[in-house]
Structures are given as C-alpha cells and as structure tokens.
Design an enzyme around this catalytic site. Structure first.
Site, PDB file in Angstrom:
ATOM      1  N   CYS A   1       6.237  32.294  25.269  1.00  0.00           N
ATOM      2  CA  CYS A   1       5.320  32.571  24.163  1.00  0.00           C
ATOM      3  C   CYS A   1       5.065  34.051  23.947  1.00  0.00           C
ATOM      4  O   CYS A   1       4.386  34.423  22.991  1.00  0.00           O
ATOM      5  CB  CYS A   1       4.005  31.825  24.388  1.00  0.00           C
ATOM      6  SG  CYS A   1       4.233  30.052  24.571  1.00  0.00           S
TER       7      CYS A   1
ATOM      8  N   HIS B   1      -4.405  35.813  22.559  1.00  0.00           N
ATOM      9  CA  HIS B   1      -3.467  34.691  22.696  1.00  0.00           C
ATOM     10  C   HIS B   1      -4.218  33.398  22.391  1.00  0.00           C
ATOM     11  O   HIS B   1      -3.703  32.538  21.682  1.00  0.00           O
ATOM     12  CB  HIS B   1      -2.879  34.676  24.102  1.00  0.00           C
ATOM     13  CG  HIS B   1      -1.723  33.751  24.261  1.00  0.00           C
ATOM     14  ND1 HIS B   1      -0.612  33.790  23.433  1.00  0.00           N
ATOM     15  CD2 HIS B   1      -1.478  32.747  25.150  1.00  0.00           C
ATOM     16  CE1 HIS B   1       0.246  32.863  23.806  1.00  0.00           C
ATOM     17  NE2 HIS B   1      -0.253  32.210  24.837  1.00  0.00           N
TER      18      HIS B   1
ATOM     19  N   GLU C   1      -8.497  35.228  29.534  1.00  0.00           N
ATOM     20  CA  GLU C   1      -8.305  36.316  28.582  1.00  0.00           C
ATOM     21  C   GLU C   1      -9.611  37.064  28.337  1.00  0.00           C
ATOM     22  O   GLU C   1      -9.609  38.283  28.116  1.00  0.00           O
ATOM     23  CB  GLU C   1      -7.731  35.760  27.274  1.00  0.00           C
ATOM     24  CG  GLU C   1      -6.907  36.757  26.527  1.00  0.00           C
ATOM     25  CD  GLU C   1      -6.126  36.159  25.375  1.00  0.00           C
ATOM     26  OE1 GLU C   1      -5.561  36.966  24.614  1.00  0.00           O
ATOM     27  OE2 GLU C   1      -6.074  34.928  25.216  1.00  0.00           O
TER      28      GLU C   1
ATOM     29  N   LYS D   1      -4.797  31.259  16.095  1.00  0.00           N
ATOM     30  CA  LYS D   1      -4.166  29.965  16.378  1.00  0.00           C
ATOM     31  C   LYS D   1      -5.058  28.808  15.948  1.00  0.00           C
ATOM     32  O   LYS D   1      -4.569  27.682  15.771  1.00  0.00           O
ATOM     33  CB  LYS D   1      -3.833  29.852  17.862  1.00  0.00           C
ATOM     34  CG  LYS D   1      -2.645  30.693  18.313  1.00  0.00           C
ATOM     35  CD  LYS D   1      -2.336  30.457  19.772  1.00  0.00           C
ATOM     36  CE  LYS D   1      -1.137  31.268  20.239  1.00  0.00           C
ATOM     37  NZ  LYS D   1      -1.405  32.730  20.261  1.00  0.00           N
TER      38      LYS D   1
ATOM     39  N   HIS E   1       0.069  27.035  17.567  1.00  0.00           N
ATOM     40  CA  HIS E   1       0.819  27.915  18.461  1.00  0.00           C
ATOM     41  C   HIS E   1       2.305  27.848  18.126  1.00  0.00           C
ATOM     42  O   HIS E   1       2.961  26.827  18.360  1.00  0.00           O
ATOM     43  CB  HIS E   1       0.575  27.471  19.904  1.00  0.00           C
ATOM     44  CG  HIS E   1       1.040  28.425  20.939  1.00  0.00           C
ATOM     45  ND1 HIS E   1       1.852  29.506  20.675  1.00  0.00           N
ATOM     46  CD2 HIS E   1       0.816  28.471  22.292  1.00  0.00           C
ATOM     47  CE1 HIS E   1       2.101  30.162  21.778  1.00  0.00           C
ATOM     48  NE2 HIS E   1       1.482  29.556  22.789  1.00  0.00           N
TER      49      HIS E   1
ATOM     50  N   PHE F   1       4.687  31.036  29.703  1.00  0.00           N
ATOM     51  CA  PHE F   1       5.108  30.410  30.955  1.00  0.00           C
ATOM     52  C   PHE F   1       6.084  31.344  31.673  1.00  0.00           C
ATOM     53  O   PHE F   1       6.926  31.999  31.050  1.00  0.00           O
ATOM     54  CB  PHE F   1       5.791  29.073  30.686  1.00  0.00           C
ATOM     55  CG  PHE F   1       4.858  27.968  30.279  1.00  0.00           C
ATOM     56  CD1 PHE F   1       3.488  28.122  30.296  1.00  0.00           C
ATOM     57  CD2 PHE F   1       5.376  26.736  29.900  1.00  0.00           C
ATOM     58  CE1 PHE F   1       2.640  27.094  29.935  1.00  0.00           C
ATOM     59  CE2 PHE F   1       4.534  25.690  29.525  1.00  0.00           C
ATOM     60  CZ  PHE F   1       3.169  25.872  29.546  1.00  0.00           C
TER      61      PHE F   1
END
Length: 433
Positions: free
Chosen positions: A184, A323, A334, A355, A360, A419
């Site tokens: 991502c 994010h 975050e 988002k 996403h 990831f």
C-alpha cells in the site's frame, strides 16, 4: 549540492468518486462517499458486502476495444489516467470528435510530445497486486482444459509491470520504465523514486503514480480471511477512520497519475504548476509481515526523513493526509507517530483520512492522496474524514470530522503504510518561484 525543485504539471485519475480530476475533487470537497454495495461480482459467499468500485468507466474512450482486451483492468485505468495527466500537463491535446473518430482520446500520445526528448521521459508506477482478475478464468481453463488452452496474454496481463509498460507505450515514454511494488506504499514510493530521477538528472519528465484493481472475490476473500476488512454492509458507514466503532478497511480500485518535471523544464515551456514534491522518506518496521509496529518506528522515521528532505521544520507542516485505514491497529499507531514527530504541534495541525470517501486503493492509494494534497493546497481546503461519530481517546488529533475546512494551506504531508512493514511519506508544498 542544491537539489533541483521537482514540480507537478499534470494530474489524471480514475476513482470511485469520479473518472477525472474535476469530478473527483468535487466529491472530496462535498464529503461524498464513493463506496457502494458490490456489483462487480456476486458477493453472497463473502461477509464483506461493500467496496469502492470505479463506476461508468468506458475503456473505449481511451483505448481501442480490441487492444483493451489484451490489457488488464488496472493497466486500463493507468493508461486512461495517464492520458488525462499528459493532456493536463500540456503535452498533448484532444482533437474534436468526428464521425470518423468518435473517441479522440484514443489518439492522445500516438505522436511524441513536442519540446521534450522521449528518452528523457520516464514512467514509474506503484502497483501492489496487479491483474488478479486474470487468475480465476486462467485457473479454470488450466484445470478444465489444460495448459495448452491458456491465453498467450495470461502472463502479460497478470504481471504488475504491465501498468507502466502500457503507459510508456501509450505516451511514447522511452526513459526509465519501472514498477514499485511495496504493497500500500507502492505509489508513494513510486513518486519518491520519480522525484529522485529528476533531481539526479536522469530524466526531465516522469509519469508517475499508481494503479490497482482488486475488487474481485479472490482478493476480497483473502483480506476477509485476515479480518482486515469492514463487514458493515452500509456503504455510508463502513469506512470510518479514527472513529471508535471502526472495524476494518474498504477495498477500492482505480488509478492516479502525476506528471513530474524539474522546475527549469516546466518554466521553460510555460507550464502551469500545481505544486512542488518537496520531500520523500521511507522506513521499514522490521516487525511483522502484516501488523504495523505499535511503536510506529517505521512511519516516524519516514516522516522525519521527508521533512528533512524538504528542508522544513515539523511545525511547517499544516496538514497530514493520513494512511487512516479505519482499522483497529493503524489509526491509533498513526496518531502516536504524529505526536512523536510533531510534539505539541500535532494538536495544531489537521490529520484527516480521505479513505473515508474513496476506500483503500492499495497500490494506487498513495498517488491519489498525494494528488488530493496538491488540490487541497491549490484550494486552501482541508479535506474531511467523513463517517466520524464516536471519538476514540487513542485518536485524539483533529481529523477534520465530517466537513472540510476552508483555511490557508501551504504544506501537506501524505503518508502510506503497507504489509511487509513498508512506510512512506511525501511532502507536498505550494510552489513559489
């Protein structure tokens, strides 16, 4: 050594909120939700019922239908968004539609752009997964009819580098053509690498961004098995970053493309400039293959690196496009990272997650959110986090709840995490000659 300024001169996108920049930005400003009940396939076997699907995409507008059959959906999105950005940057024009040529966008890029050496134009895209819709039919053919009946386009459609490959072919870009696949964070990293290509003198113009299309049963089922996705069936409530009732992210798709140039190159041709890509940072968690480091070490390092690369102080940053995945692990982590990097200033800046409106886009999300930051700076507008109702004490910064704010904005940060422990950050700022 002084770093070359790298500026953005063109934008293009295909998104759940609209299939061009104007429509997308209108949706962000209005706080519109682009998430919907899944229509791409029968989702009855899944617990997940919603996704951020691209709607009303007409590939024939941009690519000859015969050729489009040989190109995976994520790469179709990339080519369409790249053609938009190329025209927006002034490197091509769209002729008038005629009876003989009803889809004039197909001709964009068929001749090299004037005033630029094609060998000095590169393309770097971030792609997290690639043409996964190819897998199901290919495996079915393999199991039922054998390998001799597989299409010769199976591999060219499946692989992630088909995205920038098709864009470079469409726009006659003969410089560096690369794929970044850091989950991502892919398109954030792609923009950072493209910026460095220009700074180092390896290219004058870079077509960069990201593309993804994974709204299909296999990918959603895989993420569902990890308990990463929201199972809320209400499209207007499923994605709620920083809200205490959040329960997972929403799979989306699309593409976002930015045209980057050196300041000198852009000024020499009188190009309009959206803003400057001023800094880039990346850091690894070295913690877990899918879970973020709870101490936020990787993203803290990335943010500090990006700020330093831009030659700024933490207090210069006014807005963070987080994010903000709407997951239990990401959002508090975050928030902690912002406090570590910005100290007391964290409570003065604004940190929202768009988002909540787009879902996403995986490998394309960083590019779309960097684009959002540039448009926000241009409009002096702080995008909202919609669907926010129940405060979470662990997420106590200003997430611009539910409605955007009109206020001066010169410096924004865009963060992505992926990831594998990938963490990346960009600094976008208002351009000043």
């Amino acid at each position: 050594m002084d770093k070359k300024k790298v500026v953005v001169t063109g934008l293009g996108c295909i998104t759940p909120l609209g299939n061009d920049v104007k429509t997308f930005w209108e949706g962000i400003r209005a706080g519109r939700c682009g998430i919907n009940t899944i229509t791409r396939f029968d989702a009855s076997r899944l617990n997940v019922k919603v996704a951020g699907e691209v709607k009303d995409f007409d590939v024939a507008k941009y690519i000859d239908p015969k050729e489009a059959k040989r190109i995976a959906l994520f790469a179709q999105y990339a080519v369409a968004a790249a053609k938009q950005a190329w025209v927006d940057a002034g490197y091509a024009t769209v002729p008038e539609a005629t009876e003989e040529c009803p889809n004039p966008w197909q001709s964009v890029g068929t001749t090299p752009a004037k005033g630029v050496d094609p060998e000095r134009v590169g393309c770097i895209l971030g792609v997290g997964i690639g043409g996964k819709e190819v897998d199901g039919p290919s495996y079915k053919t393999l199991f039922e009819k054998g390998p001799r009946r597989l299409s010769p386009m199976t591999i060219p459609m499946l692989i992630a580098n088909e995205g920038p490959g098709n864009v470079s072919i469409a726009l006659k870009a003969k410089g560096p053509v690369l794929t970044v696949s850091t989950a991502c964070s892919a398109s954030t990293d792609a923009i950072g690498v493209a910026m460095d290509m220009i700074r180092s003198g390896r290219a004058d113009v870079m077509i960069t961004g990201g593309a993804e299309s994974t709204v299909e049963e296999y990918c959603i089922g895989g993420f569902q098995a990890m308990h990463a996705l929201s199972t809320n069936p209400d499209p207007l409530k499923a994605c709620r970053p920083f809200d205490k009732e959040r329960d997972g992210f929403i799979m989306s798709e699309g593409a976002a493309i930015l045209i980057l140039e050196s300041e000198e190159h852009a000024k020499a041709r009188g190009a309009k400039i959206y803003g400057e890509v001023a800094g880039y940072g990346a850091g690894g968690d070295a913690h877990h293959i899918v879970a973020p480091d709870p101490e936020a070490s990787g993203i803290i390092h990335a943010e500090r690196m990006a700020i330093a690369d831009a030659g700024l102080r933490p207090e210069d940053v006014q807005y963070i496009n987080a994010h903000g995945t709407s997951t239990g692990l990401n959002d508090p982590m975050e928030t902690r990272a912002a406090k570590a990097v910005f100290g007391e200033h964290a409570y003065k800046l604004k940190m929202s997650s768009t988002k909540s409106m787009t879902g996403h886009l995986l490998g394309a999300t960083g590019a779309l959110e960097a684009m959002t930051c540039l448009l926000a700076i241009g409009d002096n507008f702080y995008p909202p986090t919609i669907n926010y109702h129940t405060p979470d004490p662990e997420c106590d910064l200003d997430c611009v709840p539910n409605k955007g704010i009109e206020a001066p904005l010169d410096v924004a940060m865009s963060n992505t995490l992926g990831f594998g422990g990938h963490n990346s950050s960009l600094i976008l700022r208002r351009y000043r000659a």
